[in-house]
Design an enzyme around this catalytic site. Structure first.
Site, mmCIF file in Angstrom:
data_model
loop_
_atom_site.group_PDB
_atom_site.id
_atom_site.type_symbol
_atom_site.label_atom_id
_atom_site.label_comp_id
_atom_site.label_asym_id
_atom_site.label_seq_id
_atom_site.Cartn_x
_atom_site.Cartn_y
_atom_site.Cartn_z
ATOM 1 N N LEU A 100 0.860 -1.188 0.000
ATOM 2 C CA LEU A 100 0.000 0.000 0.000
ATOM 3 C C LEU A 100 0.895 1.237 0.000
ATOM 4 O O LEU A 100 2.109 1.144 0.182
ATOM 5 C CB LEU A 100 -0.890 -0.004 1.245
ATOM 6 N N SER A 101 0.291 2.401 -0.190
ATOM 7 C CA SER A 101 1.095 3.628 -0.186
ATOM 8 C C SER A 101 1.964 3.694 1.060
ATOM 9 O O SER A 101 3.152 4.019 0.984
ATOM 10 C CB SER A 101 0.189 4.865 -0.257
ATOM 11 N N GLU A 102 1.362 3.424 2.220
ATOM 12 C CA GLU A 102 2.134 3.366 3.462
ATOM 13 C C GLU A 102 1.623 2.292 4.392
ATOM 14 O O GLU A 102 0.418 2.016 4.454
ATOM 15 C CB GLU A 102 2.113 4.710 4.215
ATOM 16 N N THR A 103 2.574 1.706 5.105
ATOM 17 C CA THR A 103 2.281 0.855 6.254
ATOM 18 C C THR A 103 2.869 1.545 7.473
ATOM 19 O O THR A 103 4.027 1.972 7.459
ATOM 20 C CB THR A 103 2.896 -0.547 6.090
ATOM 21 N N HIS A 130 -2.246 10.190 5.763
ATOM 22 C CA HIS A 130 -3.350 9.227 5.822
ATOM 23 C C HIS A 130 -3.029 8.064 6.760
ATOM 24 O O HIS A 130 -3.927 7.556 7.450
ATOM 25 C CB HIS A 130 -3.715 8.733 4.413
#
Length: 287
Positions: A44-47, A81
């Site tokens: 994902l974009s960030e973890t 986010h």
């Protein structure tokens, strides 16, 4: 080893909209190699990884936590986010008893306050500086093609390049952009740019009255397009506040998933970024 993991969609009240983030609350720090591998696996974009600062605290009682963010390829200095999603995990799933939580991060202390609907993040403001369009002509060409551009700004702090489309452009110009991410990555090797924001003036007279629109591309850090980017709005909020003469704004990021952000530029050089979060998955990573 078993690691709890949650997936949440931030800046939306609907599942499969907004920006998905994975969040792992950890009783102990892991080694960096493992953080990178988990983030790559989540893809994902960030973890985000939350850890306790005070050994006497729990995820239910604690007020301050350590927070780190990883894209599928690298650790980043600031992520909106996934910070919103991390707070939602503590409030919704760990039943944290405090009205405000503080995360210690690579960008300093970031506070998140629970509201009746959603959460408000206290973030740094990152004012961009106007640049000569010709200095970034290759990036601009790859990103927006032949569409007219009003001006270009660069945030030195975040290395985000802001491209403002001409007011003559319809919103469909922004939503229909098809960016070649490999070409964008190769359009600048100077290290000056780690992400490209494309933005345009909104339609505040139409319901729900968005002040501006944007999209965000960051192949330099392993994110072809970030669906709804909080850190980009630390730049956008500063820029549009001056252009529009407003402190409070409603923004919409026009990715295919889409997401809304309530912004308030403060006089102390910071910005409040508010949004809702929806939980979509809960599980365990087994190592």
């Amino acid at each position: 080893m078993e690691i709890p993991v949650y997936m949440l969609d931030a800046f939306t009240n609907l599942p499969f909209k907004g920006n998905p983030a994975a969040v792992c609350p950890l009783l102990h720090e892991l080694n960096d190699d493992l953080y990178h591998k988990i983030a790559a696996e989540m893809n994902l974009s960030e973890t985000a990884f939350i850890t306790l600062i005070n050994a006497a605290d729990t995820f239910t009682s604690g007020k301050r936590f350590r927070l780190r963010w990883f894209t599928p390829t690298t650790e980043v200095d600031l992520c909106g986010h996934a910070t919103l999603a991390s707070a939602a995990v503590l409030f919704q799933h760990q039943n944290n008893v405090n009205p405000t939580l503080v995360f210690e991060t690579r960008s300093g202390a970031l506070a998140v306050t629970k509201k009746k609907e959603g959460y408000v993040m206290d973030f740094p403001l990152n004012p961009p500086t106007k640049e000569d369009l010709t200095d970034f002509k290759h990036i601009v060409k790859v990103t927006v093609g032949n569409h007219p551009v009003q001006e270009v700004y660069l945030s030195q702090e975040t290395k985000k390049l802001l491209i403002r489309l001409s007011d003559s452009c319809e919103r469909s110009v922004l939503t229909s952009l098809k960016v070649d991410h490999a070409a964008l990555l190769n359009s600048d090797c100077s290290g000056r740019v780690h992400g490209v924001i494309v933005t345009m003036k909104g339609s505040p007279d139409c319901k729900p009255g968005f002040d501006f629109y944007s999209r965000y591309f960051a192949p330099w850090v392993g994110i072809p397009e970030d669906p709804v980017c909080g850190s980009a709005h630390t730049v956008l909020g500063s820029y549009w506040s001056k252009i529009l003469g407003k402190k409070k704004m409603l923004a919409y990021q026009c990715s295919s998933r889409g997401g809304e952000l309530d912004l308030e530029v403060r006089d102390d050089g910071r910005i409040n970024i508010a949004g809702e979060v929806t939980s979509v998955l809960q599980g365990v990573i087994r190592l």
